[in-house]
Design an enzyme around this catalytic site. Structure first.
Site, PDB file in Angstrom:
ATOM      1  N   HIS A 200      43.618  47.278  54.858  1.00 15.28           N
ATOM      2  CA  HIS A 200      43.881  47.880  53.552  1.00 15.28           C
ATOM      3  C   HIS A 200      44.274  49.334  53.795  1.00 15.28           C
ATOM      4  CE1 HIS A 200      42.045  44.660  50.914  1.00 15.28           C
ATOM      5  NE2 HIS A 200      41.629  44.295  52.128  1.00 15.28           N
TER       6      HIS A 200
ATOM      7  N   GLU B 265      34.873  35.265  49.664  1.00 19.56           N
ATOM      8  CA  GLU B 265      34.199  36.302  50.444  1.00 19.56           C
ATOM      9  C   GLU B 265      32.869  36.663  49.775  1.00 19.56           C
ATOM     10  OE1 GLU B 265      34.899  40.677  52.502  1.00 19.56           O
ATOM     11  OE2 GLU B 265      36.187  40.063  50.850  1.00 19.56           O
TER      12      GLU B 265
ATOM     13  N   HIS C 205      42.320  36.730  49.559  1.00 20.59           N
ATOM     14  CA  HIS C 205      40.898  36.943  49.843  1.00 20.59           C
ATOM     15  C   HIS C 205      40.162  35.768  49.207  1.00 20.59           C
ATOM     16  CE1 HIS C 205      42.270  40.926  50.807  1.00 20.59           C
ATOM     17  NE2 HIS C 205      41.043  41.404  50.974  1.00 20.59           N
TER      18      HIS C 205
ATOM     19  N   HIS D 226      45.266  41.891  58.953  1.00 18.86           N
ATOM     20  CA  HIS D 226      44.528  42.166  57.712  1.00 18.86           C
ATOM     21  C   HIS D 226      43.973  43.582  57.732  1.00 18.86           C
ATOM     22  CE1 HIS D 226      42.184  40.516  54.175  1.00 18.86           C
ATOM     23  NE2 HIS D 226      41.618  41.702  54.354  1.00 18.86           N
TER      24      HIS D 226
ATOM     25  N   GLN E 162      42.578  43.535  43.357  1.00 15.98           N
ATOM     26  CA  GLN E 162      41.199  43.749  43.808  1.00 15.98           C
ATOM     27  C   GLN E 162      40.157  43.227  42.819  1.00 15.98           C
ATOM     28  OE1 GLN E 162      39.533  45.723  46.813  1.00 15.98           O
ATOM     29  NE2 GLN E 162      38.413  44.036  45.880  1.00 15.98           N
TER      30      GLN E 162
END
Length: 283
Positions: free
Chosen positions: A61, A215, A212, A59, A154
């Site tokens: 970015h 979170e 995701h 994981h 996102q």
């Protein structure tokens, strides 16, 4: 033999670490056993050092690495402000700048033993800068490291204008994994719909899933249960990964215990991200 590694402490999958020699011919390991006596073009004395398969970074970015200082500071220290800053910064980037920063980070990872990297690429951008840059880099560095690209929305899929189209565009471009962020949708219903979209696209295209999930500190963020249910129902098992899942620390014990049982039964993967989540918000 071409190469023999002598006196190595070998770590292989779930087997206990053991001292052994490793014989290599061409690009193939042909023997891992004690006291190999064959002749070789090169003999390397490991001196008891650890030898393992390539490490996995599951994981990261890469479209955002090494960007600190290029935009304003995060004054609140929260994930939400961090996402706002990132959104403001995205349009100022170029494909070459993204690749330059990402390549440097990949070089660091490979130097530390990483051979497999899964990177999320923000697709909430009509120009698809992150997707294009990371796909190019994936192919350019294929001889050094295996990189998977996750199409990552996102700011959301269902609550973001054009979100579904941007996800499909990134997948059509060649992204390897279908991502998501259901807790970032406006309503519970939109979040559940986004999970269904993710599973449908992945199943239709034969791709893996990495979302995701939850979170946040909100104990009512419970999209992991939806992912588990869909993973179990569709028989997708280890093809599915839920990342972060930190709302679980706010769940009551009875619910968390039941959910953990279903995670085990579904065989869904969970990727924890302690370097991030131990310093964000209430954690």
């Amino acid at each position: 033999m071409d190469i023999i590694l002598k006196n190595a402490n070998v770590a292989h999958r779930d087997e206990p670490v053991r001292n052994a020699d490793i014989a290599i011919k061409g690009d193939t390991i042909v023997a891992v056993e004690a006291s190999i006596e064959a002749e070789a073009g090169q003999v390397i004395e490991c001196g008891g050092r650890l030898v393992s398969g390539s490490l996995i970074d599951s994981h990261v970015h890469l479209d955002a690495v090494l960007a600190a200082g290029l935009e304003r500071d995060n004054q609140s220290g929260t994930l939400h402000e961090g996402i706002e800053i990132w959104t403001d910064f995205k349009g100022k980037r170029t494909i070459e700048a993204i690749k330059q920063r990402a390549r440097r980070a990949i070089d660091w990872e490979v130097a530390q033993g990483a051979g497999f990297i899964r990177s999320h690429a923000d697709v909430c951008d009509d120009a698809q800068l992150s997707t294009q840059a990371l796909l190019e880099l994936r192919d350019e560095m294929r001889d050094r490291v295996d990189i998977q690209i996750v199409a990552f929305p996102q700011v959301g899929i269902k609550s973001f204008p054009g979100g579904e189209k941007q996800m499909r565009d990134a997948l059509d471009m060649g992204a390897d994994v279908v991502g998501g962020i259901p807790h970032n949708e406006v309503t519970r219903e939109a979040g559940v719909d986004s999970v269904m979209f993710i599973f449908d696209e992945a199943e239709k295209r034969g791709l893996k899933i990495d979302v995701h999930c939850d979170e946040v500190d909100d104990s009512h963020a419970r999209f992991l249960e939806v992912m588990v249910e869909q993973t179990f129902k569709r028989g997708m098992g280890a093809q599915v990964t839920a990342s972060h899942c930190v709302a679980m620390h706010s769940y009551n014990n009875a619910y968390a215990y039941r959910l953990m049982g279903w995670i085990e039964r579904s065989k869904l993967n969970v990727t924890a991200n302690p370097f991030d989540n131990i310093i964000l918000q209430a954690r």
